[in-house]
Write a protein that holds these residues in place. Sequence first.
Motif, PDB file in Angstrom:
ATOM      1  N   MET A   1       1.042  -1.380   0.071  1.00  0.00           N
ATOM      2  CA  MET A   1      -0.122  -0.005  -0.161  1.00  0.00           C
ATOM      3  C   MET A   1       0.892   1.408   0.351  1.00  0.00           C
ATOM      4  O   MET A   1       1.907   1.427   0.680  1.00  0.00           O
ATOM      5  CB  MET A   1      -0.658  -0.084   1.131  1.00  0.00           C
ATOM      6  CG  MET A   1      -2.178   0.812   1.190  1.00  0.00           C
ATOM      7  SD  MET A   1      -2.649   1.328   2.922  1.00  0.00           S
ATOM      8  CE  MET A   1      -3.471   2.542   2.617  1.00  0.00           C
ATOM      9  N   ALA A   2       0.460   2.151  -0.686  1.00  0.00           N
ATOM     10  CA  ALA A   2       1.901   3.488  -1.375  1.00  0.00           C
ATOM     11  C   ALA A   2       1.646   4.377   0.997  1.00  0.00           C
ATOM     12  O   ALA A   2       0.400   4.484   1.251  1.00  0.00           O
ATOM     13  CB  ALA A   2       0.502   4.339  -2.441  1.00  0.00           C
ATOM     14  N   LEU A   3       2.623   5.296   0.695  1.00  0.00           N
ATOM     15  CA  LEU A   3       2.675   5.407   2.034  1.00  0.00           C
ATOM     16  C   LEU A   3       1.524   7.058   1.839  1.00  0.00           C
ATOM     17  O   LEU A   3       1.344   7.134   2.723  1.00  0.00           O
ATOM     18  CB  LEU A   3       3.773   6.012   2.648  1.00  0.00           C
ATOM     19  CG  LEU A   3       4.481   5.385   2.335  1.00  0.00           C
ATOM     20  CD1 LEU A   3       5.972   5.996   2.392  1.00  0.00           C
ATOM     21  CD2 LEU A   3       4.369   4.824   3.945  1.00  0.00           C
ATOM     22  N   PHE A   4       1.271   7.308   0.318  1.00  0.00           N
ATOM     23  CA  PHE A   4       0.747   8.817   0.583  1.00  0.00           C
ATOM     24  C   PHE A   4      -0.278   9.030  -0.290  1.00  0.00           C
ATOM     25  O   PHE A   4      -1.080   8.208  -0.567  1.00  0.00           O
ATOM     26  CB  PHE A   4       1.872  10.025  -0.616  1.00  0.00           C
ATOM     27  CG  PHE A   4       3.136  10.541  -0.256  1.00  0.00           C
ATOM     28  CD1 PHE A   4       2.770  11.315   0.226  1.00  0.00           C
ATOM     29  CD2 PHE A   4       3.946   9.478   0.087  1.00  0.00           C
ATOM     30  CE1 PHE A   4       4.721  11.742   0.994  1.00  0.00           C
ATOM     31  CE2 PHE A   4       5.498   9.218  -0.506  1.00  0.00           C
ATOM     32  CZ  PHE A   4       5.170  11.117   1.201  1.00  0.00           C
ATOM     33  N   SER A   5      -1.665   9.122   0.221  1.00  0.00           N
ATOM     34  CA  SER A   5      -2.137   9.918   0.451  1.00  0.00           C
ATOM     35  C   SER A   5      -2.517  11.025  -0.419  1.00  0.00           C
ATOM     36  O   SER A   5      -1.523  11.672  -1.672  1.00  0.00           O
ATOM     37  CB  SER A   5      -3.143  10.463   1.107  1.00  0.00           C
ATOM     38  OG  SER A   5      -3.099  11.570   2.014  1.00  0.00           O
ATOM     39  N   THR A   6      -4.000  11.110  -1.251  1.00  0.00           N
ATOM     40  CA  THR A   6      -3.926  12.977  -1.564  1.00  0.00           C
ATOM     41  C   THR A   6      -2.764  13.831  -1.809  1.00  0.00           C
ATOM     42  O   THR A   6      -2.037  14.211  -2.277  1.00  0.00           O
ATOM     43  CB  THR A   6      -5.294  13.193  -2.018  1.00  0.00           C
ATOM     44  OG1 THR A   6      -6.566  12.088  -2.847  1.00  0.00           O
ATOM     45  CG2 THR A   6      -5.406  14.694  -3.030  1.00  0.00           C
ATOM     46  N   THR A   7      -2.938  14.374  -0.240  1.00  0.00           N
ATOM     47  CA  THR A   7      -1.975  15.001   0.393  1.00  0.00           C
ATOM     48  C   THR A   7      -1.335  14.611   1.367  1.00  0.00           C
ATOM     49  O   THR A   7      -1.440  14.344   3.009  1.00  0.00           O
ATOM     50  CB  THR A   7      -2.797  16.120   0.303  1.00  0.00           C
ATOM     51  OG1 THR A   7      -1.619  17.475   1.246  1.00  0.00           O
ATOM     52  CG2 THR A   7      -4.251  16.517   1.479  1.00  0.00           C
ATOM     53  N   GLY A   8       0.046  14.529   1.480  1.00  0.00           N
ATOM     54  CA  GLY A   8       0.978  13.388   2.989  1.00  0.00           C
ATOM     55  C   GLY A   8       0.518  12.645   3.107  1.00  0.00           C
ATOM     56  O   GLY A   8       0.069  11.731   2.168  1.00  0.00           O
ATOM     57  N   ILE A   9       1.059  12.145   4.331  1.00  0.00           N
ATOM     58  CA  ILE A   9       0.668  10.864   4.820  1.00  0.00           C
ATOM     59  C   ILE A   9      -0.376  10.956   6.176  1.00  0.00           C
ATOM     60  O   ILE A   9       0.557  11.900   6.584  1.00  0.00           O
ATOM     61  CB  ILE A   9       2.379  10.460   5.168  1.00  0.00           C
ATOM     62  CG1 ILE A   9       3.209  10.278   3.894  1.00  0.00           C
ATOM     63  CG2 ILE A   9       2.253   8.865   6.485  1.00  0.00           C
ATOM     64  CD1 ILE A   9       4.563   9.656   3.943  1.00  0.00           C
ATOM     65  N   ARG A  10      -0.621  10.025   6.066  1.00  0.00           N
ATOM     66  CA  ARG A  10      -1.926  10.179   7.188  1.00  0.00           C
ATOM     67  C   ARG A  10      -2.067   8.423   8.305  1.00  0.00           C
ATOM     68  O   ARG A  10      -2.281   7.486   7.327  1.00  0.00           O
ATOM     69  CB  ARG A  10      -3.082  10.583   6.710  1.00  0.00           C
ATOM     70  CG  ARG A  10      -2.882  11.871   6.000  1.00  0.00           C
ATOM     71  CD  ARG A  10      -4.178  12.948   6.095  1.00  0.00           C
ATOM     72  NE  ARG A  10      -4.261  14.142   5.348  1.00  0.00           N
ATOM     73  CZ  ARG A  10      -5.002  15.084   4.616  1.00  0.00           C
ATOM     74  NH1 ARG A  10      -6.008  14.660   4.999  1.00  0.00           N
ATOM     75  NH2 ARG A  10      -4.761  15.942   3.995  1.00  0.00           N
ATOM     76  N   GLY A  11      -2.113   9.116   9.431  1.00  0.00           N
ATOM     77  CA  GLY A  11      -3.436   7.953  10.328  1.00  0.00           C
ATOM     78  C   GLY A  11      -3.384   8.242  11.518  1.00  0.00           C
ATOM     79  O   GLY A  11      -3.594   9.201  12.192  1.00  0.00           O
ATOM     80  N   ILE A  12      -3.573   7.007  11.866  1.00  0.00           N
ATOM     81  CA  ILE A  12      -4.374   7.392  13.226  1.00  0.00           C
ATOM     82  C   ILE A  12      -3.606   7.484  14.573  1.00  0.00           C
ATOM     83  O   ILE A  12      -2.473   6.543  14.332  1.00  0.00           O
ATOM     84  CB  ILE A  12      -4.994   6.261  13.610  1.00  0.00           C
ATOM     85  CG1 ILE A  12      -6.886   5.721  12.789  1.00  0.00           C
ATOM     86  CG2 ILE A  12      -5.900   6.379  14.948  1.00  0.00           C
ATOM     87  CD1 ILE A  12      -7.794   4.933  12.991  1.00  0.00           C
ATOM     88  N   SER A  13      -3.467   8.866  15.415  1.00  0.00           N
ATOM     89  CA  SER A  13      -2.096   8.645  16.023  1.00  0.00           C
ATOM     90  C   SER A  13      -1.710   7.282  17.383  1.00  0.00           C
ATOM     91  O   SER A  13      -2.861   6.751  18.361  1.00  0.00           O
ATOM     92  CB  SER A  13      -2.720   9.749  17.181  1.00  0.00           C
ATOM     93  OG  SER A  13      -2.237  10.913  16.205  1.00  0.00           O
TER      94      SER A  13
END
Length: 449
Positions: A1-13
């Motif tokens: 799975m790619a690290l990047f979303s449409t803008t930046g890298i996101r996840g649940i803290s």
Amino acid sequence: MALFSTTGIRGISNETLTSEFVLDLARTYGSMLKQGSKVLIGNDPRTSSEMVKSAVIAGLLETGLNGFDTGIVPIPVLNFAVKQSYDAGIMVTSSHNPAEYNGLKFILTNGMEISENQEKRFEQIYKRKNFRRANWKKIGKYTEHNVIQDYETAVLNFIKLKALNLKIVLDIGNGAQGTVVPNLFKQLSCETVILHRTMNGFFERGPEPRPDTLTKLRETVLSEQADMGIAFDTDGDRAIFVTGREEILMGDVTGSLLANEILSENKGGLIVTTVATSSLIDYVVEKNNGKIIKTKIGGKIVGDVIIKKKALFGFEENGGCMFPQISPSRDGALTAVKIAELVASSGKSLSQLVAKFPKFHQLKARIHCEEKLKSKVMTYIKTLVKKEVKKIDSTDGVKIFFEDDSWILIRPSGTEPIFRVFCESKSQKRTEELEKWGVEKVKEAIKKL
């Protein structure tokens, strides 16, 4: 799975976005940059931002980069400052995602997010874990540095009027614009009423300024008899407006209003926006003998085209406008100030300014969809659009134009586990029909898969 979303890298803290993960992400970006580079780091007010930022700083210093911590700032302030004085930047934010999320946006020396090609290089370095480690003599230095005043000065110099004398309700949304936009309007001789200013990582209104979250703003504009209300998202790169008559104006309308003014002043020129934007912008561009380019959804995509094509202005339907003279990235505060200046200089209300444009009825819907199903759902949707259509645009998702000039856009979100449905026509009834059709088809596809 790619690290990047449409803008930046996101996840649940502390679940998918851990300190260990962030440390490696910072090491990766540090390894991409020249040793000794100056990197500006800012953050939004989320509960996890200090934790995430600490890991970012450690990773940068380890690779021999110098980290400059500017604290809580809207991302347009960080982008502007990087463009002026730094080699790169990192913003700790998850934009409009819920409070439990956080993420990173990686900024280049021109104030833009890294490109898709640079994202690929980033992922290669990250996967190899072949990070640069500086010799003990060349470990980077940490400094705290406030960049807000320079940004405010640039914004105030960018506009013509120095006193707007308006009454404005500002809905900060418990986000980073609490550090900037109230002071900007104070310097412009505006009376302000401020909602949701506390910056503690909990979003009373919700992180995204949508019609269903702006009830308090509308009520306050009415009760205070204000000229307008303005709502911002968490990282401060978007602004949504409420008129003195409580009408909510989405970014299509205010972006088109600004584009009309800019094209008129320049006697034409190029505007950049996305395929999700209202047909109102086509009317505005044609009226002013201008040109338009429509891109995939994403602020960095629009910004890249603005730079490459030397466009005058760009915007997205979500309320993010881009003024390349300041920075080719979305800027909620500058958008707010420019719309307020337009109202003040015209002597008309915001409602009156908008009333001169043709009316397009829009609706937007969100449908939950697991990430693993998105591509299959999109394939299924494309099989349903063969009849009774005027044109199909596959720039981003699938946008279907009908013979009555109405349209519907269905696309998977690049930042959340949802599908988005955008639809528009010249009547509310037709728009509601389109929304119902789109939502039903997405749910039908999910159920079948």
